[in-house]
Motif scaffolding. Structure first.
Motif, PDB file in Angstrom:
ATOM      1  N   ASP A   1      -2.282  -7.709   0.547  1.00 19.08           N
ATOM      2  CA  ASP A   1      -1.614  -6.573   0.559  1.00 19.08           C
ATOM      3  C   ASP A   1      -0.350  -6.678   1.164  1.00 19.08           C
ATOM      4  O   ASP A   1      -0.509  -7.705   2.176  1.00 19.08           O
TER       5      ASP A   1
ATOM      6  N   LEU B   1       0.925  -1.208  -0.002  1.00 18.76           N
ATOM      7  CA  LEU B   1       0.123   0.075   0.086  1.00 18.76           C
ATOM      8  C   LEU B   1       0.700   1.289   0.007  1.00 18.76           C
ATOM      9  O   LEU B   1       0.389   2.332  -0.270  1.00 18.76           O
ATOM     10  N   TYR B   2       2.050   1.038   0.340  1.00 14.44           N
ATOM     11  CA  TYR B   2       2.994   2.085   0.116  1.00 14.44           C
ATOM     12  C   TYR B   2       3.616   2.573  -1.224  1.00 14.44           C
ATOM     13  O   TYR B   2       3.631   1.838  -1.999  1.00 14.44           O
ATOM     14  N   HIS B   3       4.200   3.795  -1.183  1.00 14.29           N
ATOM     15  CA  HIS B   3       5.103   4.206  -2.304  1.00 14.29           C
ATOM     16  C   HIS B   3       4.525   4.027  -3.758  1.00 14.29           C
ATOM     17  O   HIS B   3       4.737   3.305  -4.617  1.00 14.29           O
ATOM     18  N   GLY B   4       3.260   4.567  -3.624  1.00 12.83           N
ATOM     19  CA  GLY B   4       2.397   4.620  -4.944  1.00 12.83           C
ATOM     20  C   GLY B   4       1.237   3.812  -5.075  1.00 12.83           C
ATOM     21  O   GLY B   4       0.271   3.868  -5.659  1.00 12.83           O
ATOM     22  N   GLY B   5       1.370   2.913  -3.950  1.00  9.82           N
ATOM     23  CA  GLY B   5       0.148   1.913  -3.820  1.00  9.82           C
ATOM     24  C   GLY B   5      -0.520   1.249  -5.067  1.00  9.82           C
ATOM     25  O   GLY B   5       0.275   0.872  -5.974  1.00  9.82           O
ATOM     26  N   THR B   6      -1.998   1.514  -5.089  1.00 14.14           N
ATOM     27  CA  THR B   6      -2.432   0.891  -6.227  1.00 14.14           C
ATOM     28  C   THR B   6      -1.873   1.220  -7.667  1.00 14.14           C
ATOM     29  O   THR B   6      -2.111   0.628  -8.475  1.00 14.14           O
ATOM     30  N   GLN B   7      -1.109   2.318  -7.871  1.00 15.92           N
ATOM     31  CA  GLN B   7      -0.627   2.962  -8.949  1.00 15.92           C
ATOM     32  C   GLN B   7       0.304   1.946  -9.592  1.00 15.92           C
ATOM     33  O   GLN B   7       0.362   1.683 -10.943  1.00 15.92           O
TER      34      GLN B   7
ATOM     35  N   ARG C   1      -5.754  -7.380  -7.134  1.00 19.50           N
ATOM     36  CA  ARG C   1      -4.721  -7.499  -5.984  1.00 19.50           C
ATOM     37  C   ARG C   1      -5.162  -8.938  -5.225  1.00 19.50           C
ATOM     38  O   ARG C   1      -6.287  -9.099  -4.908  1.00 19.50           O
TER      39      ARG C   1
END
Lengths: 504, 280
Positions: free
Chosen positions: A247, A223-229, A244
């Motif tokens: 997570d 979920l970190y560092h840009g997450g879903t992107q 997904r």
């Protein structure tokens, strides 16, 4: 200029004409299109490059623009690549946090000689954090396999697969020095703007062979560092986004595929779907031909099949005790990543196009700002056996030739010490490796300087890296485009050179 | 009026109705550049309010509908769909805005040690399927577009999107079948119908005559679809209930609960129907 048609690709024949005389009617057609499992490739002329510009998929204008939907083409239908591919499927093992190249796949004897001394060349103008003098690797490197590829003792099991590996030692992550943009950079090709990820482009280019599973799965994405992107489709249609499974914050044995837990008893749900299908069928017949309505009727049937068949693929207990043990399931510290790798292999067998396996924040990461020794020892111990077994298993099942396995990370780590015993982020030079899928095994491509600080030879930029992966899949990175906001976009933006030297 | 909504430049297309576009521009200026007025003008026009036409019925002269001889059938956006779902099932909380929702995400993020980073709350957090205010008030966390939005073609919050894509894929159907958002809404709908029905609905539910269900079915259709059910639909719904009730037999649940479950399933079918999602 001809007006773009309302759907992303045009039918090779007039299906409206055909339907007018067909006894099967729309529903059967759409159902067949959505459910057929066989690789039903489009004719070569229907390559993605020929898709009319998008942003104009059927009826998508919220202001009620003039587009009228006339046809429906299943966005996930298998499509032929631009040219014969060596890889049909991908497993992307993503190592979150930044794996240190000089401690794993890029041996630097000079680093040991100059341990504790200042870097004799200039450091980068910008450092994420100040670093001190050079730090020798705590791990020894050895030549492995017939190829003599050098791998550090952090990966004793993986080293037995050395002849399968093609290490790219000259990766360059541009100026993306922090995790978020660097993750986006390797996953989407841009650390700055919202762009579709590699898996989404792959699905857009090739479609999916198995219609009872999502075509692109991301296991334990952070979920970190840009997450879903990092597994999103950005401006590509939502059908190409990654699905997904769990997570980064959820232990993998507890991870579930979203939406697959039945909300009701199966028997009642079946009755309900029959009722729904009858109502939808009648509605579609009454309002006249609109293939979107037929597609949606079919999508419920497909959902029901997915709900019953996906759990079978996800059920690792169908594997033999020997296989489970070989991957390292039910044993620490390998259990979690072993499950991920084994599931990835099962998904590949089932025809999933792209599986990203994440070793990710906040529970797993290689971000060794301090205590490099413990961080990398612990992480390598978690992934070494599962990855080595995955490669061996794919090879034995005859899948490695057509499956591209990628081991990637967002950046390397500084050859100079951070604090006493850590290394900082280092996008200037780092290593990733590829295996299978038409890649030459047992080679190291590119070279860094004596210290592993900068790329010295055969620099691989992120667009080069992406262009090469697409090439292995039979896709020309310059032709795999999508019209958005008035121009054609590519995964590789405006650059990218396929690294021919690593192709088998 | 211009097919290339994100490109009015030289590579874009010409407007189909240039005079109309000029006139609308004039109205926009005259109204003092008020976007709401412009939008009201558009959506209350006879052209915009035309019934949807199918390509089958379009004249050859307007095979793509670009001359607005009829409007296309429109799929509700995810915001419209979600709002409609909550509204017809009687769950919609019409209060404007909500600081609570943002605070919830922040609290939750703190709970998992992520301080003030609500993007670290998962995309399928129960929050996203239990929030019952209008979708416009659903917090959009840039890097964590919730499943409900991501699945149904919501625009990427990180970029400018002139026209959304419209996709139809199985994961959307899985969401509609299994998500707590839809299941709970269907249950609320069913409960509301059964509670409102005259007489001792729960007294002998399995023995109720077919005619007893008729007012409920009429009400369900009116509420969900804005029309009366056809005789065929009535018969079909009754057949469904008759088949679903014995299925639901479970010694652990009361007869009333079984009946409620069957109605929940029926209501969900209405909410999942194409007729509910597509605007004629």
């Amino acid at each position: 200029m001809p007006r773009p048609t309302a759907v992303p690709c045009s039918a090779p024949f007039s299906r409206r004409d055909w339907l007018a005389t067909s006894a099967l009617g729309f529903g059967q057609l759409a159902l067949h299109a959505l459910l057929s499992d066989e690789a039903r490739a489009e004719s070569p002329g229907q390559s993605p490059a020929n898709l009319p510009p998008a942003g104009n998929v059927a009826g998508g204008d919220p202001a009620g623009g003039p587009a009228v939907a006339t046809g429906f083409r299943d966005p996930l239908a298998p499509r032929a690549p631009h040219f014969p591919a060596t890889a049909r499927q991908v497993i992307f093992l993503f190592m979150h946090g930044g794996v240190s190249h000089v401690d794993t796949f890029d041996p630097k004897p000079r680093l040991a000689e100059l341990n504790g001394q200042p870097l004799p060349i200039a450091k980068p103008k910008f450092e994420f954090a100040p670093t001190g003098n050079l730090l020798a690797s705590p791990w020894k490197f050895q030549k492995h396999g017939e190829s003599g590829l050098e791998i550090s003792e952090l990966f004793p099991q993986l080293a037995t697969r050395a002849d399968d590996l093609c290490v790219l030692r000259s990766m360059n992550g541009g100026d993306q020095v922090s995790h978020g943009p660097a993750l986006l950079n390797i996953n989407t090709g841009s650390g700055v703007f919202a762009r579709p990820c590699l898996g989404a482009w792959t699905l857009y280019g090739l479609g999916s062979d198995n219609r009872n599973l999502p075509g692109f799965l991301s296991l334990s994405p952070s979920l970190y560092h840009g997450g879903t992107q990092n597994y999103g489709s950005a401006f590509l249609p939502a059908s190409f986004q990654g699905t997904r499974v769990g997570d980064g914050g959820t232990p993998f044995p507890q991870a579930r595929l979203a939406g697959l837990v039945p909300g009701d008893r199966p028997d009642r749900q079946r009755l309900q779907l029959d009722l729904l299908a009858r109502r939808n069928r009648r509605h579609a017949d009454a309002v006249g031909g609109d293939a979107r309505l037929d597609a949606r009727i079919a999508s419920f049937e497909m959902a029901y099949r997915m709900q019953s068949q996906a759990p079978v693929v996800f059920d690792l207990s169908q594997e033999t005790a020997g296989t489970l043990a070989r991957y390292g399931v039910d044993r620490e510290p390998t259990d979690e990543f072993a499950r991920q790798c084994l599931l990835a292999r099962r998904c590949i067998e089932a025809g999933v196009r792209f599986v990203q396996v994440n070793f990710s924040y906040p529970r797993n990461y290689w971000d060794a700002h301090g205590d490099l020794r413990n961080n990398h020892t612990s992480n390598a111990a978690k992934v070494d056996q599962p990855i080595a077994t995955l490669l061996a298993d794919l090879r034995e099942r005859g899948l490695l030739d057509s499956t591209l396995v990628v081991f990637g990370t967002e950046f390397g780590r500084t050859p100079a010490a951070q604090g006493n015993d850590g290394r900082d982020h280092h996008p200037h030079a780092f290593s990733v490796w590829l295996a299978g899928g038409g890649v030459r095994g047992g080679i190291a491509y590119g070279q860094t300087d004596d210290f592993g600080y900068y790329v010295q030879e055969n620099k691989v930029t992120m667009p080069d890296f992406h262009a090469t992966l697409l090439h292995l899949l039979g896709l020309d990175h310059e032709r795999l485009t999508y019209r958005h906001a008035g121009r054609d976009y590519r995964l590789t933006d405006v650059s990218g050179q396929v690294i021919d030297q690593i192709l088998a | 009026l211009v097919a290339t909504s994100d490109n009015f430049g030289t590579r874009g297309e010409r407007p189909t109705h240039p005079e109309l576009l000029d006139w609308l521009a004039g109205e926009f200026v005259a109204s003092g550049f008020r976007l709401k007025s412009l939008r009201r003008l558009l959506v209350t026009s006879a052209t915009y309010r035309q019934q949807a036409v199918s390509d089958r019925t379009l004249q050859p002269a307007d095979a793509e509908g670009r001359w607005l001889a009829g409007l296309p059938r429109r799929r509700l956006s995810v915001e419209q769909f979600r709002d409609a779902l909550l509204a017809v099932t009687g769950r919609l909380d019409l209060r404007a805005g909500s600081n609570e929702s943002g605070e919830y995400l922040i609290d939750k993020a703190e709970g998992i040690g992520a301080k003030i980073r609500p993007n670290r709350v998962a995309a399928d957090d129960p929050f996203y399927t239990t929030f019952i205010q209008r979708t416009i008030y659903l917090p959009v966390v840039r890097n964590m577009l919730p499943d409900v939005l991501a699945l149904f073609d919501a625009a990427d919050p990180n970029s400018v999107t002139a026209v959304r894509n419209e996709t139809t894929v199985a994961p959307q159907s899985l969401f509609l079948l299994n998500s707590p958002l839809v299941r709970e809404s269907s249950l609320a709908f069913a409960r509301q119908l059964l509670t409102a029905s005259a007489g001792p609905a729960d007294a002998a539910p399995l023995a109720r005559s077919e005619e007893d269900d008729r007012p409920l079915l009429v009400r369900a259709h009116r509420q969900a679809l804005g029309r009366e059910p056809t005789p065929e639909e009535l018969a079909e719904a009754r057949a469904f209930l008759a088949a679903a009730l014995p299925l639901a037999a479970d010694p652990a649940t009361s007869v009333a609960d079984q009946r409620l479950a069957a109605w929940q399933s029926l209501c969900q079918a209405l909410l999942c129907s194409n007729e509910f999602l597509y605007l004629e």
